[in-house]
Write an enzyme that holds these catalytic residues in place. Structure first.
Site, PDB file in Angstrom:
ATOM      1  N   GLY A   1       0.838  -1.192   0.000  1.00 47.65           N
ATOM      2  CA  GLY A   1       0.000   0.000   0.000  1.00 47.65           C
ATOM      3  C   GLY A   1       0.871   1.238   0.000  1.00 47.65           C
ATOM      4  N   CYS A   2       0.417   2.268   0.667  1.00 45.25           N
ATOM      5  CA  CYS A   2       1.163   3.527   0.720  1.00 45.25           C
ATOM      6  C   CYS A   2       2.531   3.305   1.355  1.00 45.25           C
ATOM      7  CB  CYS A   2       0.379   4.548   1.540  1.00 45.25           C
ATOM      8  SG  CYS A   2       1.275   6.079   1.817  1.00 45.25           S
ATOM      9  N   PHE A   3       3.581   3.773   0.696  1.00 39.71           N
ATOM     10  CA  PHE A   3       4.924   3.524   1.228  1.00 39.71           C
ATOM     11  C   PHE A   3       5.217   4.284   2.509  1.00 39.71           C
ATOM     12  CE2 PHE A   3       6.466   6.088  -2.744  1.00 39.71           C
ATOM     13  CZ  PHE A   3       5.978   7.287  -2.234  1.00 39.71           C
ATOM     14  N   TRP A   4       4.443   5.309   2.833  1.00 46.58           N
ATOM     15  CA  TRP A   4       4.642   5.985   4.120  1.00 46.58           C
ATOM     16  C   TRP A   4       4.383   5.000   5.258  1.00 46.58           C
ATOM     17  CZ3 TRP A   4       1.060  10.744   2.925  1.00 46.58           C
ATOM     18  CH2 TRP A   4       1.661  11.551   1.944  1.00 46.58           C
ATOM     19  N   CYS A   5       3.392   4.129   5.068  1.00 45.97           N
ATOM     20  CA  CYS A   5       3.047   3.141   6.106  1.00 45.97           C
ATOM     21  C   CYS A   5       4.119   2.066   6.226  1.00 45.97           C
ATOM     22  CB  CYS A   5       1.712   2.473   5.769  1.00 45.97           C
ATOM     23  SG  CYS A   5       0.294   3.578   5.785  1.00 45.97           S
TER      24      CYS A   5
END
Length: 193
Positions: free
Chosen positions: A26-30
């Site tokens: 998913g979102c790479f920030w996570c």
């Protein structure tokens, strides 16, 4: 020639004694926020992998048409944390049963993916995924894509270490933080001191 052979290619450099794993959850920030906290992880770089164009921008990725996934490149010390431990964290801290989606983030760039760099990584990831699927740990079949690595492009600088630098932002509070808290709950023994 299959479609994988037509993708742009990049080299993966790694310091001696360390190994590399490329994951999309998913979102790479996570995923970056989760993996940065693991003992034995030397470096985590947010970026884009598996796509059709060279050096894509975040705006291009967001269109969902480039074929890239938002990923992290994890450089780790296998004497401190091994591949199966990293994969266990990966599957536990995102939903690997939703195709091209993680929560409200939708599109092929948010797919669950492992871009393996060796036959050993492919074998271990495939075997673990099969065992997880058979264990009925998830309420639906796992749809994680396990694909040979072809390319990785680091994301723009403002994406790197995003959660640490932007903890107060609503997305970080409501989407990233629960994943970090889950990591802390389930894998306390794997965290950096």
């Amino acid at each position: 020639m299959n479609s994988h052979e037509m993708l742009p290619k990049t080299e993966m450099n790694c310091p001696a004694g360390l190994e590399v794993l490329v994951l999309g959850g998913g979102c790479f920030w996570c995923t970056e926020a989760v993996f940065l906290r693991l003992n034995g992880v030397f470096q985590v770089i947010s970026g884009y992998a598996g796509g059709l164009i060279e050096r894509p921008s975040y705006q291009q990725i967001c269109s969902g048409t480039t074929g890239h996934a938002e990923v992290i490149q994890v450089i780790f010390d296998p004497t401190k944390i091994n591949l199966s431990e990293l994969l266990a964290v990966f599957w536990a801290t995102h939903d690997p049963t939703t195709l091209n989606r993680q929560g409200a983030d939708a599109g092929p760039q948010y797919r669950s993916a492992i871009f393996y760099l060796s036959e050993a990584q492919e074998k271990q990831a495939s075997e673990m995924m099969e065992k997880l699927d058979q264990s009925n740990q998830f309420s639906a079949p796992i749809v994680t894509e396990i694909t040979a690595f072809s390319n990785f492009y680091p994301a723009e600088n403002y994406h790197q270490n995003y959660y640490t630098l932007n903890e107060g932002q609503p997305y970080c509070q409501y989407v990233v933080r629960p994943k970090v808290e889950k990591l802390q709950r389930l894998f306390e023994d794997k965290l950096k001191p």
